[in-house]
Scaffold this motif. Structure first.
Motif, short mmCIF file in Angstrom:
data_model
loop_
_atom_site.label_atom_id
_atom_site.label_comp_id
_atom_site.label_asym_id
_atom_site.label_seq_id
_atom_site.Cartn_x
_atom_site.Cartn_y
_atom_site.Cartn_z
N SER A 174 112.87 54.53 -2.36
CA SER A 174 112.09 55.48 -3.16
C SER A 174 111.23 56.36 -2.27
O SER A 174 111.14 57.57 -2.48
CB SER A 174 111.22 54.71 -4.16
N ARG A 175 110.57 55.76 -1.29
CA ARG A 175 109.70 56.53 -0.41
C ARG A 175 110.51 57.40 0.55
O ARG A 175 110.09 58.51 0.90
CB ARG A 175 108.77 55.59 0.36
N TRP A 176 111.66 56.91 1.01
CA TRP A 176 112.53 57.77 1.82
C TRP A 176 112.91 59.02 1.03
O TRP A 176 112.91 60.13 1.56
CB TRP A 176 113.80 57.01 2.19
N THR A 177 113.25 58.83 -0.25
CA THR A 177 113.63 59.96 -1.09
C THR A 177 112.45 60.91 -1.27
O THR A 177 112.63 62.14 -1.28
CB THR A 177 114.13 59.46 -2.45
N ASP A 178 111.24 60.37 -1.42
CA ASP A 178 110.06 61.22 -1.52
C ASP A 178 109.93 62.10 -0.28
O ASP A 178 109.59 63.29 -0.37
CB ASP A 178 108.80 60.37 -1.66
N ILE A 179 110.18 61.52 0.89
CA ILE A 179 110.07 62.27 2.14
C ILE A 179 111.14 63.36 2.19
O ILE A 179 110.87 64.51 2.59
CB ILE A 179 110.18 61.32 3.35
N LEU A 180 112.36 63.03 1.77
CA LEU A 180 113.42 64.04 1.72
C LEU A 180 113.06 65.18 0.76
O LEU A 180 113.34 66.35 1.03
CB LEU A 180 114.74 63.40 1.30
N ASP A 181 112.43 64.81 -0.36
CA ASP A 181 112.08 65.81 -1.37
C ASP A 181 111.06 66.83 -0.87
O ASP A 181 110.99 67.94 -1.39
CB ASP A 181 111.55 65.12 -2.63
N ILE A 182 110.22 66.44 0.09
CA ILE A 182 109.25 67.40 0.61
C ILE A 182 109.74 68.07 1.89
O ILE A 182 108.96 68.73 2.60
CB ILE A 182 107.88 66.71 0.86
N GLY A 183 111.03 67.93 2.17
CA GLY A 183 111.64 68.64 3.28
C GLY A 183 111.48 67.99 4.63
O GLY A 183 111.78 68.61 5.66
N ARG A 184 111.05 66.73 4.68
CA ARG A 184 110.93 66.02 5.94
C ARG A 184 112.15 65.13 6.16
O ARG A 184 112.89 64.83 5.22
CB ARG A 184 109.67 65.16 5.96
N THR A 185 112.34 64.70 7.39
CA THR A 185 113.43 63.80 7.73
C THR A 185 112.86 62.40 7.93
O THR A 185 112.02 62.19 8.81
CB THR A 185 114.15 64.25 9.01
N PRO A 186 113.25 61.42 7.11
CA PRO A 186 112.72 60.05 7.27
C PRO A 186 113.31 59.37 8.50
O PRO A 186 114.23 59.88 9.15
CB PRO A 186 113.16 59.36 5.98
N ASN A 187 112.74 58.23 8.82
CA ASN A 187 113.17 57.44 9.95
C ASN A 187 113.43 56.03 9.45
O ASN A 187 112.69 55.52 8.61
CB ASN A 187 112.09 57.43 11.03
N ARG A 188 114.47 55.39 9.95
CA ARG A 188 114.77 54.04 9.45
C ARG A 188 113.82 52.99 10.02
O ARG A 188 113.82 51.85 9.57
CB ARG A 188 116.22 53.66 9.72
N ARG A 189 113.00 53.37 10.97
CA ARG A 189 111.93 52.50 11.46
C ARG A 189 110.62 53.09 10.93
O ARG A 189 110.29 54.25 11.21
CB ARG A 189 111.92 52.44 12.98
N LEU A 190 109.89 52.33 10.16
CA LEU A 190 108.73 52.87 9.47
C LEU A 190 107.61 51.86 9.39
O LEU A 190 107.83 50.65 9.50
CB LEU A 190 109.14 53.32 8.06
N GLU A 191 106.40 52.36 9.19
CA GLU A 191 105.23 51.50 9.05
C GLU A 191 104.71 51.64 7.62
O GLU A 191 104.52 52.75 7.13
CB GLU A 191 104.15 51.88 10.05
#
Length: 338
Positions: free
Chosen positions: A70-87
């Motif tokens: 869900s949070r990865w999708t939120d990041i994609l929705d604002i035009g950012r590229t997520p990372n599979r390593r996250l805090e």
């Protein structure tokens, strides 16, 4: 590493990865399951097995994967590229998932992380150009970070979200207490979609798809209870056709829009119903299950004796001290979590 997860302000819009919704990936029981899940259908092969004493990751543990998706999708929705390593902030995660934030809740969260990291998956689904099945763990690693917990997710899950292979779930999903009910909702959501026509599936096929080790007769009893209790946003029924019982499911009709001008007529018996049983279930306790059934989100067996607590940085740590620091106080109504 992506630390943007720590500052996402918007409420959680729960999303699930489509590939996780119709196949058997997780244990549906609260008691530890050490029996692997083995499933084959056409060109889809799945093997899920534990690699330690904790047992398979459960469908409640999978809430953590839904949260990340869900949070990865939120990041994609604002035009950012997520990372599979996250805090992530454990406090924020627990709050978003509707769970408590006491010492015991953090201990349960740690146990869930351990099970996800100790469950090995092999599957031909989306194996790509690999010679043989894709192999991964639900969580490649987790460790305390500067401001939370650092998680490393497998590329198999990360790619699914980046390719937008996700579906939104009804918020009521998190309130479902039964493992079978949770799994069935996800399958119905994927197969039925949002179209009014819905879909159908034979109960024997449904039993195989679930990966449940329960006998077929017991499995059907559980499905009937769920049909009587209902699932968020869907109408369910069981019919016998062609010599077999089938589960039928369709979207509930949305309420009519009553924001219209008056018709000039008086209204009689406003708010009353001619039925004295509307909204009730045929069962005295809908979804009632035996104590060792698939009905509660946490394992019945004792969790390893971690003194897990939340520091000011919201870390999850294992402290064997006899005098551990106190946990943070729960957030009061109206307050916003970190």
């Amino acid at each position: 590493m992506d630390r943007h997860f720590l500052s996402l302000p918007k409420p959680l819009a729960l999303r699930d990865m489509a590939d996780l919704m119709v196949w058997p990936w997780f244990s549906l029981a609260k008691t530890p399951r050490r029996l692997p899940i083995v499933f084959e259908q056409s060109d889809v092969a799945i093997l899920v097995e534990p690699t330690g004493a904790l047992g398979l990751a459960t469908i409640w543990d999978a809430d953590l994967l839904l949260w990340v998706a869900s949070r990865w999708t939120d990041i994609l929705d604002i035009g950012r590229t997520p990372n599979r390593r996250l805090e992530v902030s454990p406090y924020r995660l627990l709050r978003d998932l509707g769970r408590g934030t006491g010492r015991h809740d953090y201990a349960l969260l740690r146990a869930a992380l351990d099970r996800l990291a100790a469950t090995r998956v092999e599957t031909t689904l989306r194996a790509g150009d690999l010679e043989g099945p894709a192999r991964f763990r639900w969580l490649e690693s987790w460790e305390p970070g500067k401001d939370g917990v650092v998680l490393t997710l497998p590329d198999w899950l990360f790619s699914a979200v980046c390719e937008r292979r996700v579906l939104t779930l009804d918020p009521g999903y998190l309130a479902l207490t039964g493992g079978l009910a949770r799994w069935l909702y996800r399958l119905v959501r994927k197969m039925g979609g949002r179209q009014q026509g819905g879909g159908a599936i034979g109960l024997r096929r449904l039993h195989a798809r679930s990966g449940s080790p329960a006998r077929y007769a017991n499995f059907v009893v559980g499905v009937r209870r769920i049909v009587a209790a209902g699932l968020p946003g869907y109408r369910l029924s069981i019919v016998r056709t062609g010599g077999e019982e089938r589960l039928l499911f369709s979207r509930e009709r949305t309420a009519a829009n009553f924001s219209t001008t008056g018709c000039g007529r008086t209204v009689n018996a406003l708010g009353t119903s001619l039925s004295d049983r509307i909204g009730t279930s045929a069962l005295p306790v809908a979804g009632e299950r035996a104590p060792d059934s698939e009905s509660t989100p946490w394992p019945a067996s004792p969790i390893r004796p971690y003194n897990v607590y939340n520091l000011n940085s919201n870390r999850i740590l294992a402290a064997d001290s006899k005098t551990p620091l106190p946990v943070d106080k729960p957030v009061r109504a109206g307050e916003v979590g970190s």
